[in-house]
Write an enzyme that holds these catalytic residues in place. Structure first.
Site, PDB file in Angstrom:
ATOM      1  CG  HIS A 129       3.978   4.945   8.562  1.00  0.00           C
ATOM      2  ND1 HIS A 129       4.493   5.495   7.404  1.00  0.00           N
ATOM      3  CD2 HIS A 129       3.055   4.035   8.168  1.00  0.00           C
ATOM      4  CE1 HIS A 129       3.897   4.934   6.369  1.00  0.00           C
ATOM      5  NE2 HIS A 129       3.032   4.045   6.805  1.00  0.00           N
ATOM      6  CE  LYS A 156      25.937  -9.554  -5.130  1.00  0.00           C
ATOM      7  NZ  LYS A 156      26.058  -8.653  -6.266  1.00  0.00           N
ATOM      8  NE  ARG A 184      -3.080  -1.900   2.221  1.00  0.00           N
ATOM      9  CZ  ARG A 184      -4.139  -2.506   1.719  1.00  0.00           C
ATOM     10  NH1 ARG A 184      -5.151  -1.807   1.273  1.00  0.00           N
ATOM     11  NH2 ARG A 184      -4.198  -3.810   1.665  1.00  0.00           N
ATOM     12  CB  THR A 185       3.390   2.560   2.378  1.00  0.00           C
ATOM     13  OG1 THR A 185       2.529   2.309   3.483  1.00  0.00           O
ATOM     14  CG2 THR A 185       4.130   3.852   2.605  1.00  0.00           C
ATOM     15  NE  ARG A 205       6.807   0.627   5.558  1.00  0.00           N
ATOM     16  CZ  ARG A 205       5.497   0.440   5.717  1.00  0.00           C
ATOM     17  NH1 ARG A 205       4.983  -0.761   5.649  1.00  0.00           N
ATOM     18  NH2 ARG A 205       4.712   1.467   5.945  1.00  0.00           N
TER      19      ARG A 205
END
Lengths: 300, 152
Positions: free
Chosen positions: A127, A78, A49-50, A99
């Protein structure tokens, strides 16, 4: 504003300015043109969604995105440091939107790279774009952020959305009603913050019968897994499920909000009422994110 | 001048006295102070104090504390007094204060904090004086000062 990392960094004036720009973008009074601008969407934790909302916001302004979702195709596996990954991505893009499950990751990123960074969620911490789209939805439906009565329902202990919203609304002269099972109450540090700012709040067990004086009812999901047993969940869940009959007698301006995804905490019979606002709220997320990106890129 | 008399009695010619350490915290203060050189160190525990009831005290011969050591001590003994002695005389006496910004001295207790994931300096801000509380500038969690660990 160079980055958007935490609601704590924003003044009341900055919030109101951002609301104003989001409103002008929505009504077409401002049409930011981000042609040839590229946003790197780094989602170290999945979020459809975000991520879609940011992707849409960029594309609505003629900009483009490069997307990394999860860590499996990256150099992190890596052994490359997080700082090196960020510095490399910053060479390709004009803005980084990220995020991460790691708390403080976006703050650190903003110290490492020269391009603006937007925090799209860092673990249980912040958020801010969700908080801002919630504020935009409130101001749009109520005409103001001042002197409102706001109910927050559901999991108030673990939900970062309700924490950010409570803290952001505390800048305005609001009153809260908190609806939650006792073990999922609003954390003490948030309640302390509110008390310091002389913000009134009440803690209640049931939604039903307690929402007639509200301007906003913000519902969040209670996860079954939070309870000791499925039986414990079944015992209380009815107290936090909103259905149409409970809306009899509420104020005409009242709106029901939800950060989505919804499971069963708002019955589908609420969707057709004039009070349901969760889907327009998601749309407001695009306007708000357009405003945030435009401000950070100096386009408005 | 009673303080000066007491220090003379304890016969430290040159060095540092850390007085009014919260009783029971002397061991933690010793963990912070770099005592590599073979200097005389005197420790008093649970002594009577008019100022704070009971106190601990440390006297270290020929030692001047670094600013980092002073800042770290302030975190665990915020009411301590730092006294510099030269030729048996008190040349300076400072009351320790918690700094507003605490850089790279504390380990964030939050295991999900970026400062515990990457090799970066921690940073905390003092949010309240009494009782002292600090907030991590990265994960934004707030902790009472006694819950944080000092970096070694």
């Amino acid at each position: 504003m160079k980055n958007l990392i935490s609601m704590r960094d924003l003044s009341k004036d900055e919030i109101l300015n951002l609301m104003d720009i989001a409103g002008k973008i929505e009504t077409g009074k401002i049409i930011p043109d981000l042609q040839r601008k590229l946003a790197a969407l780094l989602f170290f934790e999945p979020s459809t969604r975000t991520m879609f909302s940011f992707d849409t916001a960029m594309k609505r302004m003629n900009g483009d995105t490069i997307i990394m979702s999860g860590t499996k195709n990256t150099s992190a596996k890596k052994g490359e440091t997080f700082a090196d990954t960020l510095q490399t991505i910053a060479q390709y893009s004009d803005i980084i939107i990220m995020r991460s499950p790691i708390e403080g990751a976006a703050r650190y990123a903003s110290e490492v790279v020269d391009v603006p960074v937007v925090n799209a969620g860092d673990g249980a911490n912040q958020h801010p774009t969700q908080a801002l789209l919630d504020l935009y939805s409130i101001i749009k439906t109520q005409g103001t952020l001042e002197n409102l009565k706001i109910g927050l329902a559901g999991d108030l202990r673990f939900g970062r959305t309700v924490h950010s919203l409570a803290q952001a609304m505390a800048l305005f002269n609001v009153e809260f009603k908190f609806f939650s099972p006792s073990f999922l109450q609003m954390p003490q540090y948030i309640k302390d913050d509110l008390s310091t700012k002389n913000i009134k709040f009440e803690e209640l067990k049931d939604i039903e019968g307690n929402i007639d004086d509200l301007d906003i009812l913000y519902v969040t999901r209670i996860q079954k897994e939070r309870f000791a047993s499925p039986e414990d969940y079944e015992k209380v869940k009815g107290s936090y499920i909103l259905n149409k009959s409970m809306l009899d007698g509420v104020k005409t301006n009242m709106k029901v909000m939800h950060p989505l995804p919804r499971v069963d905490e708002i019955a589908t019979d609420v969707d057709d009422t004039e009070y349901a606002y969760y889907f327009p709220q998601a749309k407001n997320g695009v306007f708000t994110r357009q405003a945030i990106i435009s401000i950070l890129l100096g386009e408005v | 001048m009673e303080q000066v008399k007491q220090i003379k009695v304890n016969a430290i010619k040159n060095g540092t006295v850390i007085d009014h350490i919260t009783a029971g915290r002397v061991q933690k203060v010793l963990e912070i102070v770099n005592l590599d050189s073979p200097e005389t160190v005197m420790i008093g525990m649970n002594l009577h104090s008019n100022k704070i009831g009971k106190k601990d005290i440390i006297k270290i011969e020929n030692k001047v504390l670094s600013q980092d050591e002073v800042n770290s001590i302030a975190l665990i003994a915020p009411k301590a007094t730092l006294i510099i002695i030269k030729d048996f005389e008190v040349v300076s006496k400072d009351y320790l204060e918690l700094p507003e910004k605490i850089s790279n001295l504390i380990v964030c207790p939050n295991p999900k904090c970026i400062t515990n994931e990457e090799i970066i300096n921690s940073e905390f801000r003092l949010t309240e004086d009494t009782p002292p509380q600090v907030r991590c500038s990265y994960c934004e969690k707030k902790y009472p000062i006694e819950e944080v660990k000092i970096k070694k």
